[in-house]
Design an enzyme around this catalytic site. Sequence first.
Site, PDB file in Angstrom:
ATOM      1  N   TYR A 103       0.853  -1.204   0.000  1.00 12.81           N
ATOM      2  CA  TYR A 103       0.000   0.000   0.000  1.00 12.81           C
ATOM      3  C   TYR A 103       0.880   1.241   0.000  1.00 12.81           C
ATOM      4  O   TYR A 103       1.836   1.333   0.775  1.00 12.81           O
ATOM      5  CB  TYR A 103      -0.903   0.014   1.243  1.00 12.81           C
ATOM      6  CG  TYR A 103      -1.829   1.208   1.293  1.00 12.81           C
ATOM      7  CD1 TYR A 103      -2.891   1.334   0.396  1.00 12.81           C
ATOM      8  CD2 TYR A 103      -1.642   2.225   2.230  1.00 12.81           C
ATOM      9  CE1 TYR A 103      -3.744   2.433   0.433  1.00 12.81           C
ATOM     10  CE2 TYR A 103      -2.493   3.327   2.281  1.00 12.81           C
ATOM     11  CZ  TYR A 103      -3.536   3.421   1.385  1.00 12.81           C
ATOM     12  OH  TYR A 103      -4.381   4.509   1.422  1.00 12.81           O
TER      13      TYR A 103
ATOM     14  N   ASP B 122       9.463   3.460   0.082  1.00 14.88           N
ATOM     15  CA  ASP B 122       8.354   4.159   0.734  1.00 14.88           C
ATOM     16  C   ASP B 122       8.539   3.988   2.240  1.00 14.88           C
ATOM     17  O   ASP B 122       8.230   2.940   2.806  1.00 14.88           O
ATOM     18  CB  ASP B 122       7.010   3.579   0.261  1.00 14.88           C
ATOM     19  CG  ASP B 122       5.834   4.309   0.882  1.00 14.88           C
ATOM     20  OD1 ASP B 122       6.047   5.145   1.778  1.00 14.88           O
ATOM     21  OD2 ASP B 122       4.684   4.033   0.475  1.00 14.88           O
TER      22      ASP B 122
ATOM     23  N   LYS C 223       3.872  10.682   8.033  1.00 14.41           N
ATOM     24  CA  LYS C 223       3.610  10.328   9.443  1.00 14.41           C
ATOM     25  C   LYS C 223       4.535  11.033  10.441  1.00 14.41           C
ATOM     26  O   LYS C 223       4.343  12.199  10.722  1.00 14.41           O
ATOM     27  CB  LYS C 223       3.653   8.814   9.598  1.00 14.41           C
ATOM     28  CG  LYS C 223       2.729   8.144   8.547  1.00 14.41           C
ATOM     29  CD  LYS C 223       1.941   6.992   9.027  1.00 14.41           C
ATOM     30  CE  LYS C 223       1.193   6.325   7.899  1.00 14.41           C
ATOM     31  NZ  LYS C 223      -0.153   5.930   8.171  1.00 14.41           N
TER      32      LYS C 223
HETATM   33  N1  PLP Z   1       2.697   4.736   2.089  1.00 19.17           N
HETATM   34  C1  PLP Z   1       2.562   3.883   3.107  1.00 19.17           C
HETATM   35  C2  PLP Z   1       3.553   2.774   3.291  1.00 19.17           C
HETATM   36  C3  PLP Z   1       1.505   4.014   4.005  1.00 19.17           C
HETATM   37  O1  PLP Z   1       1.359   3.160   5.015  1.00 19.17           O
HETATM   38  C4  PLP Z   1       0.580   5.075   3.811  1.00 19.17           C
HETATM   39  C5  PLP Z   1      -0.548   5.253   4.724  1.00 19.17           C
HETATM   40  O2  PLP Z   1      -0.761   4.559   5.684  1.00 19.17           O
HETATM   41  C6  PLP Z   1       0.771   5.933   2.735  1.00 19.17           C
HETATM   42  C7  PLP Z   1       1.844   5.739   1.882  1.00 19.17           C
HETATM   43  C8  PLP Z   1      -0.172   7.052   2.495  1.00 19.17           C
HETATM   44  O3  PLP Z   1      -0.029   8.020   3.497  1.00 19.17           O
HETATM   45  P1  PLP Z   1      -1.225   9.015   3.838  1.00 19.17           P
HETATM   46  O4  PLP Z   1      -2.295   8.195   4.488  1.00 19.17           O
HETATM   47  O5  PLP Z   1      -0.602  10.041   4.752  1.00 19.17           O
HETATM   48  O6  PLP Z   1      -1.681   9.616   2.569  1.00 19.17           O
END
Ligand code: PLP
Length: 445
Positions: A142, A234, A263
């Site tokens: 994700y 990521d 985060k």
């Molecule tokens: N990338 C990862 C690995 C994530 O876990 C998340 C969200 O949980 C995101 C991207 C997307 O972040 P956001 O929810 O701040 O848009």
Amino acid sequence: MNHERSRGLYDRALSVMPGGVNSSVRANMPHPFFIERGDGGHVIDADGNRYVDWVMGYGPLLYGHDLPDPVEAAVQSHVAEGPMYGAPTEVEIEHAEFVARHVPSVESIRFVNSGTEATVSAVRLARGHTGRDKIVVMQGGYHGAQESTLVEGSPEDHGPSTKGIPEEFAEHTLPIPFNDPQAAKEVFAEHGDDIAAVLVEPILANMGIVAPIDGYHETLRDLCDDHGSLLIFDEVITGFRVGGLGCAQSKFGVTPDVTTFGKIIGGGFPVGAIGGKADIIEGFTPAGEVFQSGTFSGHPVTMAAGKATLEYAAENDVYEHVNRLGRKLREGISEICAERAPEYTVVGTDSMFKTVFTRDAPDDPDACCAGGCRQDPDCARYDACPKTGADVAAAATDRWERVFWQEMKDRGVFLTANQYECQFTSYAHTEEDVERTLEAYREAI
Ligand code: PLP
């Protein structure tokens, strides 16, 4: 536990908000409990019930619900000075300098407002940099609510994983199984000249926590180097959590070209960032030609909170504390599972933990190695352990959301309500919170 007020608020929310929530993962069964306030490692709901909170806002809250004094002071001073200007401020530079100083792969960084925005921009940047269109992602991984990564299937047969995304968009995204070096080699053999980037979490934290097998990231690194593609880590979840200030990439000793953050680096306020080698990141406008912009990007309150958050972590025993509690929870839950429910497995590292359902109980309960079996084909539980997103989904029965999550909630412990999202320890949590949680696990399992 009484949930009358939460129930009423949910009914009200349903009449003005789709599903009654502003993010789908919050729609717990049979209804979400509404939070009144936080207190250290706890939350108190609208009916006055108190829970030990291991959700921690899905990751940003390194200090739980009590901001350390310097973080709170930094936030307050920026609120007092007017919240934002639409012009650059010094605190953005200070935050960028801190990240560049501690994460060796980062020379230059662009701040945005969410993890999703970070991965959207990173994918666009990789396409602009390489002049290619295809992106390799991991099946079940994700990267936020974005068109390029909400794709499921295999390199040969894939499509959007949600309504609303044109098939043509998904054509450019190639999902491969995580931890399968051969599959990575094959996708590069077939599409290498068209691949702009591989986008991967260093640990698949948003898929029930799956750690990489030895050498996996090195294989991806080599394939990207050989084919002129970018390796994007990521680190929206793992950044400044796993591996401390050096992030997960320092733990694994692999250097990505680009890293996405989110985060923790916003100190509890909306944030995302794209960092990496200067010659790549400078592809963003106005330095380069890949358009990127945002009204709230580099928001002074977020920058002040994020910078103070990281500085406080650098000066105090924050990672030692959160990692110690993480280890205690994993060990404690693992013992409880082995004793009472060997079909459950505990996974995680540093300050992350997750209990996942495996498909079968092993014949030999002593064979459990607490998730390590995902990486060790010789382990007696290797076949039964979920190793990919599809495995996690197949293993996730109603038991988690409808039964286990509820049982824990009724015992005053707030966990993430699905099999994909993991839990986090914070600096505000105590040994007592761990004990109380293990007691609840003992009863609920
Ligand atoms: N990338 C990862 C690995 C994530 O876990 C998340 C969200 O949980 C995101 C991207 C997307 O972040 P956001 O929810 O701040 O848009």
